[in-house]
Design a protein around this motif. Sequence first.
Motif, PDB file in Angstrom:
ATOM      1  N   LEU A  46     -21.070  -8.945  -3.729  1.00 22.35           N
ATOM      2  CA  LEU A  46     -20.505  -9.189  -2.404  1.00 22.35           C
ATOM      3  C   LEU A  46     -19.444  -8.149  -2.064  1.00 22.35           C
ATOM      4  N   LEU A  47     -18.540  -7.877  -3.002  1.00 23.18           N
ATOM      5  CA  LEU A  47     -17.466  -6.925  -2.758  1.00 23.18           C
ATOM      6  C   LEU A  47     -18.022  -5.516  -2.541  1.00 23.18           C
ATOM      7  N   PHE A  48     -18.983  -5.123  -3.364  1.00 17.36           N
ATOM      8  CA  PHE A  48     -19.550  -3.780  -3.254  1.00 17.36           C
ATOM      9  C   PHE A  48     -20.251  -3.574  -1.920  1.00 17.36           C
ATOM     10  N   ILE A  49     -21.134  -4.494  -1.570  1.00 14.04           N
ATOM     11  CA  ILE A  49     -21.963  -4.290  -0.390  1.00 14.04           C
ATOM     12  C   ILE A  49     -21.133  -4.349   0.887  1.00 14.04           C
ATOM     13  N   ASN A  50     -20.120  -5.206   0.917  1.00 17.19           N
ATOM     14  CA  ASN A  50     -19.269  -5.287   2.108  1.00 17.19           C
ATOM     15  C   ASN A  50     -18.336  -4.084   2.205  1.00 17.19           C
ATOM     16  N   MET A  51     -17.805  -3.617   1.093  1.00 12.78           N
ATOM     17  CA  MET A  51     -16.936  -2.442   1.118  1.00 12.78           C
ATOM     18  C   MET A  51     -17.742  -1.197   1.469  1.00 12.78           C
ATOM     19  N   ALA A  52     -18.971  -1.100   0.989  1.00 12.78           N
ATOM     20  CA  ALA A  52     -19.812   0.067   1.274  1.00 12.78           C
ATOM     21  C   ALA A  52     -20.137   0.178   2.761  1.00 12.78           C
ATOM     22  N   HIS A  53     -20.232  -0.965   3.447  1.00 17.63           N
ATOM     23  CA  HIS A  53     -20.603  -0.958   4.862  1.00 17.63           C
ATOM     24  C   HIS A  53     -19.410  -1.175   5.805  1.00 17.63           C
ATOM     25  N   ALA A  54     -18.207  -1.321   5.266  1.00 26.64           N
ATOM     26  CA  ALA A  54     -17.029  -1.618   6.091  1.00 26.64           C
ATOM     27  C   ALA A  54     -16.572  -0.392   6.882  1.00 26.64           C
ATOM     28  N   GLU A  55     -15.927  -0.640   8.018  1.00 26.32           N
ATOM     29  CA  GLU A  55     -15.313   0.419   8.814  1.00 26.32           C
ATOM     30  C   GLU A  55     -13.860   0.565   8.360  1.00 26.32           C
ATOM     31  N   ILE A  56     -13.606   1.544   7.530  1.00 22.89           N
ATOM     32  CA  ILE A  56     -12.295   1.711   6.908  1.00 22.89           C
ATOM     33  C   ILE A  56     -11.380   2.525   7.824  1.00 22.89           C
ATOM     34  N   PRO A  57     -10.154   2.054   8.079  1.00 20.50           N
ATOM     35  CA  PRO A  57      -9.227   2.796   8.946  1.00 20.50           C
ATOM     36  C   PRO A  57      -8.833   4.132   8.329  1.00 20.50           C
ATOM     37  N   GLU A  58      -8.389   5.062   9.176  1.00 22.48           N
ATOM     38  CA  GLU A  58      -8.084   6.419   8.721  1.00 22.48           C
ATOM     39  C   GLU A  58      -6.990   6.462   7.660  1.00 22.48           C
ATOM     40  N   ASN A  59      -5.998   5.593   7.784  1.00 22.43           N
ATOM     41  CA  ASN A  59      -4.892   5.625   6.817  1.00 22.43           C
ATOM     42  C   ASN A  59      -5.087   4.622   5.682  1.00 22.43           C
ATOM     43  N   PHE A  60      -6.348   4.126   5.540  1.00 22.55           N
ATOM     44  CA  PHE A  60      -6.688   3.179   4.467  1.00 22.55           C
ATOM     45  C   PHE A  60      -5.858   1.901   4.538  1.00 22.55           C
ATOM     46  N   GLY A  61      -5.345   1.565   5.713  1.00 18.28           N
ATOM     47  CA  GLY A  61      -4.589   0.334   5.855  1.00 18.28           C
ATOM     48  C   GLY A  61      -3.226   0.390   5.188  1.00 18.28           C
ATOM     49  N   ALA A  62      -2.627   1.588   5.087  1.00 13.94           N
ATOM     50  CA  ALA A  62      -1.337   1.730   4.406  1.00 13.94           C
ATOM     51  C   ALA A  62      -0.247   0.895   5.071  1.00 13.94           C
ATOM     52  N   ASP A  63      -0.213   0.915   6.403  1.00 10.57           N
ATOM     53  CA  ASP A  63       0.794   0.127   7.122  1.00 10.57           C
ATOM     54  C   ASP A  63       0.596  -1.371   6.875  1.00 10.57           C
ATOM     55  N   PHE A  64      -0.646  -1.777   6.853  1.00  5.41           N
ATOM     56  CA  PHE A  64      -0.959  -3.185   6.607  1.00  5.41           C
ATOM     57  C   PHE A  64      -0.522  -3.598   5.201  1.00  5.41           C
ATOM     58  N   LEU A  65      -0.824  -2.777   4.212  1.00  4.10           N
ATOM     59  CA  LEU A  65      -0.460  -3.099   2.833  1.00  4.10           C
ATOM     60  C   LEU A  65       1.060  -3.123   2.658  1.00  4.10           C
ATOM     61  N   LEU A  66       1.762  -2.215   3.335  1.00  3.05           N
ATOM     62  CA  LEU A  66       3.229  -2.230   3.281  1.00  3.05           C
ATOM     63  C   LEU A  66       3.759  -3.529   3.875  1.00  3.05           C
ATOM     64  N   ALA A  67       3.202  -3.921   5.020  1.00  2.00           N
ATOM     65  CA  ALA A  67       3.631  -5.166   5.667  1.00  2.00           C
ATOM     66  C   ALA A  67       3.298  -6.379   4.809  1.00  2.00           C
ATOM     67  N   PHE A  68       2.273  -6.272   3.986  1.00  2.72           N
ATOM     68  CA  PHE A  68       1.884  -7.394   3.119  1.00  2.72           C
ATOM     69  C   PHE A  68       2.763  -7.471   1.869  1.00  2.72           C
ATOM     70  N   TYR A  69       3.000  -6.342   1.230  1.00  6.28           N
ATOM     71  CA  TYR A  69       3.683  -6.383  -0.069  1.00  6.28           C
ATOM     72  C   TYR A  69       5.207  -6.441   0.017  1.00  6.28           C
ATOM     73  N   VAL A  70       5.784  -6.082   1.150  1.00  3.98           N
ATOM     74  CA  VAL A  70       7.240  -6.260   1.299  1.00  3.98           C
ATOM     75  C   VAL A  70       7.617  -7.733   1.149  1.00  3.98           C
ATOM     76  N   PRO A  71       7.015  -8.658   1.900  1.00  6.35           N
ATOM     77  CA  PRO A  71       7.354 -10.079   1.694  1.00  6.35           C
ATOM     78  C   PRO A  71       6.930 -10.607   0.326  1.00  6.35           C
ATOM     79  N   VAL A  72       5.819 -10.119  -0.204  1.00  3.23           N
ATOM     80  CA  VAL A  72       5.379 -10.564  -1.529  1.00  3.23           C
ATOM     81  C   VAL A  72       6.429 -10.220  -2.583  1.00  3.23           C
ATOM     82  N   LEU A  73       6.933  -8.995  -2.542  1.00  2.96           N
ATOM     83  CA  LEU A  73       7.925  -8.575  -3.536  1.00  2.96           C
ATOM     84  C   LEU A  73       9.283  -9.234  -3.294  1.00  2.96           C
ATOM     85  N   LEU A  74       9.594  -9.543  -2.040  1.00  2.00           N
ATOM     86  CA  LEU A  74      10.824 -10.281  -1.749  1.00  2.00           C
ATOM     87  C   LEU A  74      10.778 -11.674  -2.379  1.00  2.00           C
TER      88      LEU A  74
END
Length: 309
Positions: A46-74
């Motif tokens: 499931l992970l392979f086939i969905n990642m292979a066909h996904a529309e990946i953003p140009e910055n690989f979701g860096a802003d999204f991951l930053l917004a996610f892990y700041v509260p997680v680490l807090l």
Amino acid sequence: MLLFEGIFPVLALALAGYITARSGFLSINEYQALARFTFNLVIPCLLFINMAHAEIPENFGADFLLAFYVPVLLVYCLTLVITRFFLKATGTLQSVLALGATYSNTTIVGIPLVLQTLGEQALLPLFLIIATQNLVLFTVATLFAERDQFDLSTLLASIARLLKQLVASPLTASLIAGLAFNLLGLPIYRPLDSALQLMSEAAIPCALFVLGTSLHQYRVGHQLKPAMLITALKLIALPLIMATSMLVVFDVTPLWAKTAILAASMPAGLSAYVFSVRYQTGQATIAAASVISTLLSLIPMTLVLLIVP
């Protein structure tokens, strides 16, 4: 009604797994074999086939991951402080409990719930979380767990071993392989693509059934107080801080923001229990927190689906 209809299949399949294990219809060896089949073969498809066909953003979701892990680490650091002063936990135990308060069950609970309630377009941000969660949180947890006996060579060896385990993990390896096919534009032989799609359709029901059987294995016992503390941090503090990060501090696409907040509202992941076994501390508390947070997580997840735009 639509929300209930979206969540009901998730609950029904997990309940079926619990009843099956509880009744003895399947032995421990049998549902453990089903778990290995699910996590080592079906979900990686499931992970392979969905990642292979996904529309990946140009910055690989860096802003999204930053917004996610700041509260997680807090919340991770907050848990370290609370468990030190209120539970008198050692440094290693603090790290284990903090992992339990921040590591979300984004695979077993997350994939079927997101797919059922938010649709396939929400799978990409969830996959980014799944792909990075072990790397970020296990690395941080290892650093804090071994800080009392800090030795650079030992620490580097632990991190190197962690990276090796991540790459060797079928879940991480399948995501990396799918990402490689996607970025390089490699074609997948159509009959093979169809076979993988067919196999991946079994991932969601199998994962939910396995979740139910795993709940049968745990007992809350005398760990109620620390387990409830970890559960409160996981299901209340983390979603609230995540919502602030996604909706106020950072400019995140609404669907991606909702996916992240929903992920933060999910129960404690079983990988936190694996980490506790590795350091031989806090196993009973983390197991109890896994059970309690799984049972109570329906409340925050429902609120997220209802309230967050």
